[in-house]
Design a protein around this motif. Structure first.
Motif, PDB file in Angstrom:
ATOM      1  N   VAL A 151       0.838  -1.187   0.000  1.00 26.22           N
ATOM      2  CA  VAL A 151       0.000   0.000   0.000  1.00 26.22           C
ATOM      3  C   VAL A 151       0.875   1.240   0.000  1.00 26.22           C
ATOM      4  N   ASN A 152       0.565   2.175  -0.885  1.00 26.04           N
ATOM      5  CA  ASN A 152       1.260   3.452  -0.938  1.00 26.04           C
ATOM      6  C   ASN A 152       0.734   4.323   0.191  1.00 26.04           C
ATOM      7  N   SER A 153       1.571   4.614   1.177  1.00 24.72           N
ATOM      8  CA  SER A 153       1.125   5.355   2.357  1.00 24.72           C
ATOM      9  C   SER A 153       0.740   6.795   2.025  1.00 24.72           C
ATOM     10  N   LEU A 154       1.272   7.354   0.932  1.00 23.74           N
ATOM     11  CA  LEU A 154       0.971   8.738   0.584  1.00 23.74           C
ATOM     12  C   LEU A 154      -0.424   8.863  -0.020  1.00 23.74           C
ATOM     13  N   HIS A 155      -0.745   7.986  -0.964  1.00 18.87           N
ATOM     14  CA  HIS A 155      -2.042   8.051  -1.637  1.00 18.87           C
ATOM     15  C   HIS A 155      -3.029   7.007  -1.115  1.00 18.87           C
ATOM     16  N   ARG A 156      -2.550   6.125  -0.244  1.00 21.84           N
ATOM     17  CA  ARG A 156      -3.386   5.070   0.335  1.00 21.84           C
ATOM     18  C   ARG A 156      -4.032   4.205  -0.748  1.00 21.84           C
ATOM     19  N   LYS A 157      -3.265   3.894  -1.754  1.00 23.33           N
ATOM     20  CA  LYS A 157      -3.733   3.019  -2.814  1.00 23.33           C
ATOM     21  C   LYS A 157      -2.761   1.857  -2.971  1.00 23.33           C
ATOM     22  N   SER A 158      -3.246   0.754  -3.514  1.00 20.88           N
ATOM     23  CA  SER A 158      -2.406  -0.429  -3.693  1.00 20.88           C
ATOM     24  C   SER A 158      -1.354  -0.152  -4.771  1.00 20.88           C
ATOM     25  N   SER A 159      -0.077  -0.307  -4.393  1.00 28.87           N
ATOM     26  CA  SER A 159       1.007  -0.139  -5.354  1.00 28.87           C
ATOM     27  C   SER A 159       1.230  -1.413  -6.140  1.00 28.87           C
ATOM     28  N   SER A 160       1.116  -2.557  -5.481  1.00 28.61           N
ATOM     29  CA  SER A 160       1.292  -3.838  -6.158  1.00 28.61           C
ATOM     30  C   SER A 160       0.607  -4.924  -5.351  1.00 28.61           C
ATOM     31  N   VAL A 161       0.350  -6.031  -6.008  1.00 31.77           N
ATOM     32  CA  VAL A 161      -0.253  -7.195  -5.360  1.00 31.77           C
ATOM     33  C   VAL A 161       0.626  -8.396  -5.640  1.00 31.77           C
ATOM     34  N   LEU A 162       0.860  -9.188  -4.613  1.00 34.59           N
ATOM     35  CA  LEU A 162       1.706 -10.373  -4.741  1.00 34.59           C
ATOM     36  C   LEU A 162       0.907 -11.605  -4.318  1.00 34.59           C
ATOM     37  N   TYR A 163       0.795 -12.584  -5.219  1.00 30.92           N
ATOM     38  CA  TYR A 163       0.097 -13.836  -4.921  1.00 30.92           C
ATOM     39  C   TYR A 163       1.125 -14.932  -4.692  1.00 30.92           C
ATOM     40  N   GLU A 164       0.873 -15.757  -3.699  1.00 31.23           N
ATOM     41  CA  GLU A 164       1.800 -16.844  -3.362  1.00 31.23           C
ATOM     42  C   GLU A 164       1.130 -18.198  -3.588  1.00 31.23           C
ATOM     43  N   TYR A 165       1.859 -19.096  -4.249  1.00 29.05           N
ATOM     44  CA  TYR A 165       1.407 -20.466  -4.489  1.00 29.05           C
ATOM     45  C   TYR A 165       2.424 -21.431  -3.887  1.00 29.05           C
ATOM     46  N   SER A 166       1.987 -22.287  -3.005  1.00 30.58           N
ATOM     47  CA  SER A 166       2.861 -23.308  -2.436  1.00 30.58           C
ATOM     48  C   SER A 166       2.823 -24.553  -3.322  1.00 30.58           C
ATOM     49  N   ILE A 167       3.982 -25.013  -3.752  1.00 28.92           N
ATOM     50  CA  ILE A 167       4.062 -26.119  -4.712  1.00 28.92           C
ATOM     51  C   ILE A 167       3.937 -27.480  -4.022  1.00 28.92           C
ATOM     52  N   GLU A 168       3.924 -27.507  -2.710  1.00 31.11           N
ATOM     53  CA  GLU A 168       3.880 -28.781  -1.982  1.00 31.11           C
ATOM     54  C   GLU A 168       2.647 -29.603  -2.329  1.00 31.11           C
ATOM     55  N   ARG A 169       1.535 -28.949  -2.593  1.00 33.54           N
ATOM     56  CA  ARG A 169       0.282 -29.691  -2.812  1.00 33.54           C
ATOM     57  C   ARG A 169       0.072 -30.093  -4.263  1.00 33.54           C
ATOM     58  N   TYR A 170       1.049 -29.858  -5.145  1.00 30.96           N
ATOM     59  CA  TYR A 170       0.925 -30.230  -6.547  1.00 30.96           C
ATOM     60  C   TYR A 170       1.777 -31.454  -6.843  1.00 30.96           C
ATOM     61  N   SER A 171       1.363 -32.216  -7.841  1.00 30.66           N
ATOM     62  CA  SER A 171       2.084 -33.447  -8.193  1.00 30.66           C
ATOM     63  C   SER A 171       1.926 -33.703  -9.683  1.00 30.66           C
ATOM     64  N   ILE A 172       2.456 -34.836 -10.121  1.00 27.61           N
ATOM     65  CA  ILE A 172       2.352 -35.203 -11.528  1.00 27.61           C
ATOM     66  C   ILE A 172       0.900 -35.466 -11.929  1.00 27.61           C
ATOM     67  N   PHE A 173       0.060 -35.835 -10.944  1.00 28.01           N
ATOM     68  CA  PHE A 173      -1.361 -36.061 -11.215  1.00 28.01           C
ATOM     69  C   PHE A 173      -2.151 -34.740 -11.196  1.00 28.01           C
ATOM     70  N   GLU A 174      -1.660 -33.760 -10.490  1.00 26.71           N
ATOM     71  CA  GLU A 174      -2.282 -32.422 -10.446  1.00 26.71           C
ATOM     72  C   GLU A 174      -1.181 -31.382 -10.585  1.00 26.71           C
ATOM     73  N   PRO A 175      -0.677 -31.140 -11.793  1.00 31.90           N
ATOM     74  CA  PRO A 175       0.434 -30.205 -11.986  1.00 31.90           C
ATOM     75  C   PRO A 175       0.012 -28.754 -11.809  1.00 31.90           C
ATOM     76  N   PHE A 176       0.992 -27.917 -11.535  1.00 30.91           N
ATOM     77  CA  PHE A 176       0.744 -26.474 -11.384  1.00 30.91           C
ATOM     78  C   PHE A 176       1.054 -25.797 -12.716  1.00 30.91           C
ATOM     79  N   ASP A 177       0.041 -25.071 -13.245  1.00 27.43           N
ATOM     80  CA  ASP A 177       0.223 -24.386 -14.517  1.00 27.43           C
ATOM     81  C   ASP A 177      -0.331 -22.968 -14.408  1.00 27.43           C
TER      82      ASP A 177
END
Length: 370
Positions: free
Chosen positions: A344-370
């Motif tokens: 969050v930009n503290s000066l304008h109080r608007k979102s500067s960027s968004v970061l999404y996180e994906y954990s690869i532990e729950r993916y496998s050859i039967f359910e690949p991550f794409d």
């Protein structure tokens, strides 16, 4: 009081020693064990390209605590190089193409820390007397030349390296720096770099590194950074840390584009891992302590998404997220992220960027991550 036989005393003494040793190892073993982690950052760029930044980190305890110097995760060749030439710090990069600062950024952590000049760049700091620095530099360049199948040994000449004094003032006397801007970068340099990884390119995020996909990109830079405290008694617990980073700028496959959304009057193509690398992630490297993929949307894209939400009368403080974007006609995440972080930009109080996180532990050859 009956006295125990002498043999019984010996057995009890040995047993007590084993218990004591087992207790010490249980307390300190977790502190000094080797560790490996892998990460991948993906970011759409304003000119319709995609930035992919791979980061691998391998840490090993000091050689004095590594029980006979047998390494399970940390590459033995790098450990021997540190020990033989007394390397405190080192960074080696192979780069093809030029970074476009106007379109791809110049002040963010990726560009400021990982962007390198074309060809080969090497610098190293040695923990040896000053009269031995040049000899250590020469031996190091010859060893790296063999290890990475490159002409790094040409840096041994005083005409191709310099001892910088301003940029590295605390270590200027023990530092050497050199570049080979005309050095060609090819798969022969990437293959030994991948062999330093515990799973090489057979599993985990490094399995995405398809050679044709990487080398047809607009920019490609592989970096190896080494930090060692082997020769400092005050930093016994630090040991050796090896960072391997690969930064690539790719163009998504136009034949597989579906939905698009506009940003700065340009269309952003839809893409997936398989459309830019030709492969999917079928699971993490089993030796990795953590394995994550991050998707970053910069300020311009976030502002465009917020405008799209207003146009569609979508409300709610967390709507620029995993749930809201899925219902947005201008943007869609086909895989639900595990976490979301907002800058969050503290000066304008608007979102500067968004970061999404994906954990690869729950993916496998039967359910690949794409």
């Amino acid at each position: 009081m009956a006295h125990l036989p002498r043999r019984t005393h010996s057995i009890l003494l040995v047993h007590s020693f084993q218990i004591c040793f087992s207790t010490i190892f249980a307390v300190f073993g977790s502190v000094f064990e080797e560790e490996f982690s892998e990460e991948l950052l993906l970011k759409p760029l304003p000119d319709q390209k995609v930035l992919a930044h791979f980061h691998f980190e391998t840490a090993a305890p000091p050689l004095s605590t590594s029980h006979g110097r047998h390494h399970h995760l940390f590459p033995k060749a790098i450990a021997q190089l540190v020990q033989k030439f007394h390397v405190k710090e080192m960074e080696l990069s192979f780069t093809q193409g030029r970074w476009n600062y106007d379109r791809w950024g110049g002040f963010d952590p990726i560009s400021s820390s990982n962007v390198k000049p074309p060809g080969v760049e090497l610098w190293a700091v040695f923990d040896v007397p000053k009269d031995q620095v040049d000899a250590s530099w020469k031996n190091l360049t010859h060893t790296l030349s063999v290890l990475f199948c490159a002409s790094i040994n040409f840096l041994e000449s005083s005409t191709t390296y310099s001892a910088r004094e301003w940029g590295f003032h605390p270590s200027s006397g023990s530092l050497r720096y050199g570049t080979l801007p005309r050095e060609a970068v090819c798969t022969e340099n990437l293959t030994p770099w991948l062999k330093l990884l515990p799973c090489r390119d057979k599993a985990g995020l490094s399995a995405l590194l398809d050679r044709p996909s990487i080398y047809r990109g607009f920019y490609h830079s592989q970096r190896l950074r080494l930090t060692s405290s082997e020769f400092h008694s005050s930093s016994v617990e630090s040991g050796i840390v090896l960072e391997q980073a690969l930064t690539v700028v790719l163009q998504p496959n136009s034949h597989k584009m579906s939905k698009t959304f506009s940003s700065e009057t340009k269309l952003q193509p839809s893409w997936s891992l398989s459309s830019i690398f030709g492969r999917k992630v079928t699971g993490r490297c089993v030796l990795a302590k953590s394995s994550n993929v991050y998707l970053q949307l910069e300020r311009g894209l976030v502002t465009e998404l917020e405008n799209l939400q207003k146009d569609n009368a979508i409300t709610g403080p967390d709507h620029v997220g995993s749930g809201g974007l899925k219902d947005n006609p201008g943007f869609e995440l086909s895989v639900r992220p595990d976490k979301m972080f907002k800058e969050v930009n503290s000066l304008h109080r608007k979102s500067s960027s968004v970061l999404y996180e994906y954990s690869i532990e729950r993916y496998s050859i039967f359910e690949p991550f794409d």
